[in-house]
Design a protein around this motif. Structure first.
Motif, PDB file in Angstrom:
ATOM      1  N   ARG A  36     -35.956 -64.209 -57.450  1.00 13.45           N
ATOM      2  CA  ARG A  36     -34.850 -64.128 -56.495  1.00 13.45           C
ATOM      3  C   ARG A  36     -33.924 -65.333 -56.663  1.00 13.45           C
ATOM      4  O   ARG A  36     -34.393 -66.471 -56.745  1.00 13.45           O
ATOM      5  N   VAL A  37     -32.621 -65.081 -56.721  1.00 14.29           N
ATOM      6  CA  VAL A  37     -31.612 -66.147 -56.804  1.00 14.29           C
ATOM      7  C   VAL A  37     -30.690 -65.967 -55.597  1.00 14.29           C
ATOM      8  O   VAL A  37     -30.210 -64.872 -55.335  1.00 14.29           O
ATOM      9  N   SER A  38     -30.488 -67.045 -54.825  1.00 10.29           N
ATOM     10  CA  SER A  38     -29.667 -66.945 -53.613  1.00 10.29           C
ATOM     11  C   SER A  38     -28.191 -66.855 -54.000  1.00 10.29           C
ATOM     12  O   SER A  38     -27.823 -67.169 -55.144  1.00 10.29           O
TER      13      SER A  38
ATOM     14  N   ILE B  49     -44.413 -62.263 -48.391  1.00 13.12           N
ATOM     15  CA  ILE B  49     -43.072 -62.025 -47.836  1.00 13.12           C
ATOM     16  C   ILE B  49     -42.000 -62.612 -48.752  1.00 13.12           C
ATOM     17  O   ILE B  49     -42.109 -63.749 -49.197  1.00 13.12           O
ATOM     18  N   ASP B  50     -40.993 -61.788 -49.021  1.00 12.80           N
ATOM     19  CA  ASP B  50     -39.907 -62.205 -49.922  1.00 12.80           C
ATOM     20  C   ASP B  50     -38.609 -62.208 -49.112  1.00 12.80           C
ATOM     21  O   ASP B  50     -37.899 -61.219 -49.080  1.00 12.80           O
ATOM     22  N   SER B  51     -38.317 -63.313 -48.429  1.00 14.27           N
ATOM     23  CA  SER B  51     -37.133 -63.364 -47.584  1.00 14.27           C
ATOM     24  C   SER B  51     -35.996 -64.103 -48.287  1.00 14.27           C
ATOM     25  O   SER B  51     -36.225 -64.851 -49.238  1.00 14.27           O
TER      26      SER B  51
ATOM     27  N   LYS C 149     -39.686 -69.837 -40.672  1.00 14.96           N
ATOM     28  CA  LYS C 149     -40.048 -68.880 -39.633  1.00 14.96           C
ATOM     29  C   LYS C 149     -41.566 -68.760 -39.596  1.00 14.96           C
ATOM     30  O   LYS C 149     -42.208 -68.679 -40.645  1.00 14.96           O
ATOM     31  N   VAL C 150     -42.140 -68.756 -38.396  1.00 18.79           N
ATOM     32  CA  VAL C 150     -43.589 -68.615 -38.244  1.00 18.79           C
ATOM     33  C   VAL C 150     -43.965 -67.166 -38.544  1.00 18.79           C
ATOM     34  O   VAL C 150     -43.543 -66.257 -37.836  1.00 18.79           O
ATOM     35  N   THR C 151     -44.737 -66.967 -39.625  1.00 24.23           N
ATOM     36  CA  THR C 151     -45.121 -65.597 -39.991  1.00 24.23           C
ATOM     37  C   THR C 151     -46.569 -65.291 -39.628  1.00 24.23           C
ATOM     38  O   THR C 151     -46.973 -64.139 -39.632  1.00 24.23           O
ATOM     39  N   LEU C 152     -47.350 -66.336 -39.323  1.00 22.78           N
ATOM     40  CA  LEU C 152     -48.735 -66.114 -38.899  1.00 22.78           C
ATOM     41  C   LEU C 152     -49.149 -67.237 -37.968  1.00 22.78           C
ATOM     42  O   LEU C 152     -48.947 -68.416 -38.275  1.00 22.78           O
ATOM     43  N   ALA C 153     -49.713 -66.850 -36.822  1.00 25.05           N
ATOM     44  CA  ALA C 153     -50.297 -67.805 -35.870  1.00 25.05           C
ATOM     45  C   ALA C 153     -51.576 -67.134 -35.406  1.00 25.05           C
ATOM     46  O   ALA C 153     -51.527 -66.145 -34.665  1.00 25.05           O
TER      47      ALA C 153
ATOM     48  N   GLY D 246     -38.601 -69.000 -47.406  1.00 25.93           N
ATOM     49  CA  GLY D 246     -37.703 -68.224 -48.255  1.00 25.93           C
ATOM     50  C   GLY D 246     -38.115 -68.130 -49.699  1.00 25.93           C
ATOM     51  O   GLY D 246     -38.841 -68.985 -50.213  1.00 25.93           O
ATOM     52  N   HIS D 247     -37.704 -67.040 -50.349  1.00 25.22           N
ATOM     53  CA  HIS D 247     -37.960 -66.808 -51.782  1.00 25.22           C
ATOM     54  C   HIS D 247     -39.449 -66.883 -52.113  1.00 25.22           C
ATOM     55  O   HIS D 247     -39.810 -67.334 -53.209  1.00 25.22           O
ATOM     56  N   GLY D 248     -40.301 -66.498 -51.167  1.00 20.15           N
ATOM     57  CA  GLY D 248     -41.740 -66.504 -51.401  1.00 20.15           C
ATOM     58  C   GLY D 248     -42.407 -67.847 -51.141  1.00 20.15           C
ATOM     59  O   GLY D 248     -43.631 -67.945 -51.201  1.00 20.15           O
TER      60      GLY D 248
END
Ligand SMILES: [Zn+2]
Length: 261
Positions: free
Chosen positions: A52-54, A125-127, A182-186, A201-203
C-alpha cells in the motif's frame, strides 16, 4: 509528517538523482520495519505482493525474524533486489512457570486458538491511516527485560521465539501509545493477559500485553504518548512488565531499532 525530521535513522536510496524511486528509514535486516516515502502514485510490491502506498507516497515494509538473505522490491514494474541482513538471536531460558502455563490443558488450548484467530484478524487490518510514518516512541519507562527474537525455553522446553520487547517496572507504571492510532483490540487473553492493539495504518500495528488496567476502548482514536493503560502481571508472566510488539500485517517485527536509545 511533522515528526519526520526528529527521526535520524539512516535513509537508503533506490535509484539515483532525479530518478529516485523511493527512500526509507531503517536498515533492511531480519525483523525490520522500513518506513518509506516515494513519489506520489508510485506502485510498489515486495516479493510479488502489492504494498500500500498513501496518496503522499508513504509506505511500510517489513522483514520477519526468519526472512531469507534477499527480497525483491518492485517499483513501477521494475524489480530491484534488496539484501536483508541476518541477525543473531539470543536463547532465553525461563524457569519457574506454573506447568499449566507451559503446557495448557484442552480447555485452555481451545481458548488460545480462538484468541489467536481474533488477534490475527486485527493484525491483518489494512487501513489507509499514515500514523506509522511518524515512527515509534517508548511505550513505558523501565528496564529492558527481554528482546525481540530470542529463542525461548520455558521450564526446559523449547517454545516459539519471543516476538516482542519486554520493559519491566512496577505494577501501575503508565503505558503510553507508541504512535497515534485506533484501538482495534482491548481484551484479556490467556497468554497476553490484558492487552491492547493499536492500528497505525498500512498494516503497522503495536500490541501492549500483561496490563493491570486497560484505559481505552475498542474503536477509540488515541494520540502518540497518550496513556492507554497500566503495567501489570496478567497472563503468562514471571513478574510485572510490558510485552510490547510491533507487526506489519501478521509479520512480527522488532520495535527496538525504531526507538531512541
Ligand atoms: Zn514479552
Amino acid at each position: 509528517v511533522k515528526r519526520r525530521a526528529a527521526l535520524a535513522l539512516p535513509a537508503l536510496m533506490l535509484g539515483a538523482g532525479p530518478a529516485r524511486a523511493a527512500e526509507w528509514r531503517g536498515t533492511p535486516q531480519q525483523g525490520a520495519l522500513l518506513i518509506g516515502q516515494g513519489a506520489q502514485g508510485q506502485r510498489l510490491a515486495l516479493d510479488g505482493q502489492a504494498v500500500r502506498v498513501s496518496p503522499q507516497g508513504f509506505f511500510a515494509l517489513g522483514f520477519g525474524r526468519d526472512h531469507g538473505p534477499s527480497a525483491t522490491l518492485t517499483v513501477n514494474g521494475t524489480p530491484r533486489p534488496i539484501a536483508v541482513a541476518k541477525r543473531e538471536w539470543d536463547v532465553q531460558h525461563i524457569t519457574g512457570l506454573p506447568p499449566a502455563q507451559v503446557t495448557p490443558d484442552a480447555a485452555a488450548l481451545e481458548r488460545i486458538r480462538v484468541e489467536r484467530e481474533r488477534l490475527a484478524a486485527v493484525r491483518g487490518i489494512d487501513s489507509a491511516r499514515v500514523d506509522f510514518a511518524g515512527g515509534l516512541a517508548w511505550p513505558a519507562r523501565g528496564r529492558i527485560s527481554g528482546v525481540f527474537g530470542s529463542q525461548r525455553v520455558l521450564n526446559g522446553q523449547p517454545r516459539q521465539p519471543h516476538y516482542g520487547l519486554d520493559v519491566a517496572g512496577p505494577v501501575g507504571t503508565p503505558i503510553l501509545a507508541a504512535q497515534s492510532g485506533k484501538v482495534t483490540l482491548a481484551a484479556e487473553f490467556h497468554f497476553f493477559g490484558k492487552l491492547l492493539v493499536l492500528d497505525h495504518g498500512h498494516g503497522v500495528n503495536t500490541l501492549y500485553a500483561h496490563l493491570s488496567a486497560i484505559e481505552v476502548r475498542e474503536g477509540e482514536e488515541v494520540s502518540q504518548g497518550q496513556r492507554i493503560g497500566a503495567m501489570g502481571a496478567t497472563g503468562r508472566v514471571t513478574g510485572p512488565h510490558l510485552h510490547f510488539s510491533l507487526s506489519w500485517y501478521r509479520v512480527w517485527l522488532d520495535p527496538q531499532p525504531l526507538l531512541s536509545a
